[in-house]
Design an enzyme around this catalytic site. Sequence first.
Site, PDB file in Angstrom:
ATOM      1  N   ILE A 107       0.855  -1.179   0.000  1.00  0.00           N
ATOM      2  CA  ILE A 107       0.000   0.000   0.000  1.00  0.00           C
ATOM      3  C   ILE A 107       0.892   1.229   0.000  1.00  0.00           C
ATOM      4  O   ILE A 107       1.859   1.298   0.765  1.00  0.00           O
ATOM      5  CB  ILE A 107      -0.950   0.021   1.212  1.00  0.00           C
ATOM      6  CG1 ILE A 107      -1.897  -1.177   1.168  1.00  0.00           C
ATOM      7  CG2 ILE A 107      -1.759   1.310   1.246  1.00  0.00           C
ATOM      8  CD1 ILE A 107      -1.691  -2.164   2.250  1.00  0.00           C
ATOM      9  N   CYS A 108       0.611   2.164  -0.890  1.00  0.00           N
ATOM     10  CA  CYS A 108       1.322   3.440  -0.926  1.00  0.00           C
ATOM     11  C   CYS A 108       2.829   3.194  -1.091  1.00  0.00           C
ATOM     12  O   CYS A 108       3.254   2.434  -1.958  1.00  0.00           O
ATOM     13  CB  CYS A 108       0.989   4.231   0.332  1.00  0.00           C
ATOM     14  SG  CYS A 108       1.427   5.980   0.292  1.00  0.00           S
TER      15      CYS A 108
END
Length: 337
Positions: A107-108
Site C-alpha cells: 500500500i502506498c
Amino acid sequence: MAPKTHSVGVLVFDDMKMLDLSGPAEVFSEANRYGADYRLTVVSVTGKPVRTSIGLQVPVDTDADSAPAFDTVLIPGGDLLPGRPVDPELVAVAKSLSEKAGRVASICTGAFVLAAAGLLEGRRATTHWRHTTSLARGYPSLRVAPDAIYVKDGTTYTSAGVTAGIDLALALLEEDHGPDLTRKVARSLVVYMQRAGGQSQFSASLQGPAPRTPVLRLVQDIVQADPAADHTLDSLAERVRVSPRHLTRMFRAELDTTPMKYVELIRFDRAKALLDAGHSATEAAAQSGFPSYESLRRAFARHLGVSPTRYQHRFTTTRPGSGTAAPTGGTRGTGHR
C-alpha cells in the site's frame, strides 16, 4: 458450507501510515460480516508494538520469526521510505514473508519495501503519485504505472497512496469472493468498488525535481510565467537560442517527453488550479492557453479520464449537493464520466 479461512499477515513498522493498516483491515473485517473468513495477523520484525504516523501504538500479534505462512501479505507504507534506504531487517522480513505467501500486496510507499527486497524486479508497479518518479529512478527494472490506483502483476500487487489501500483490498476481496459480496462491502463502507479516473486527478502533473539542464529550466520558467502565450516549438527554441530539433532532443533525453506535450502539461496544471479556484471550464481554458473548451476537455480526458466539470465537482467542495453523487458501490469496470 463454511467459507475457507484466508490468512492475512500485515508487516508493520515504526512510522507506518495508520490508514494503510486500518483501511484494508476494515474491508476484510466487513467482508467477514457477509460470509467471508479473513484472519488478520499483525507482524513486526521483533514482535514489539510499533508507533504509527499519527503517534498511536499498534499492538502486534507475533514476531517475524514466529509468523506462519500467510495466504496474503500486506506491506503498508510510510513517509520515510522513499527518502532513505529501507531498513535491511524490514527488507529481509518482507522478502521472507512474501516468498512463503500466496500473494503479496503493498500500500502506498510500501512498494519501496517490495522493490528493495527484489520482489518487483521486472514487474509493473505503482505507488503514491508523489513518489512514482523516485521509484522508477531508484529501481530501473520496474515498469512504474504512475496513474494507476493499483496494479496486479502475477501474484504481486501494488497500490497508490493511502486510501488506495481500500481499493486494493476490495480488488483482492473480489478476486476471492466475487463482485456480489464485494459490492455489499463497498456499500457498507460507503466507497466505490472502482473509483473513476486514476490517481493523477489528485496530483500536480509536473511533480518532481526541476530539469537539470539550464535550457530546459528556462523553457519551464517561460511557459509557467504565461501559459496562455503562443508557445510554439519554433518560438520556444528561438527564445532559448537552440534549434527546434535540438530542443526536442533535450526534452526527450531528460524528461522523456516533447516540448509541446510539456507545454500542455503546464497549461493543464494551470487549468486545474483555476477550476479549483471556482472558475468555469471556459474561463479555465482561455486563461491557461487552451484554444477552446473542447481542447481542454480532450486534455482532461487524456490525463484524467474525466471531464473538467466532473473534476471540478469532485474537488471544489465537500458540501452535499455540489453535483457529485454519493458512492453506491457500483460494479467494477464502470466507465469514466
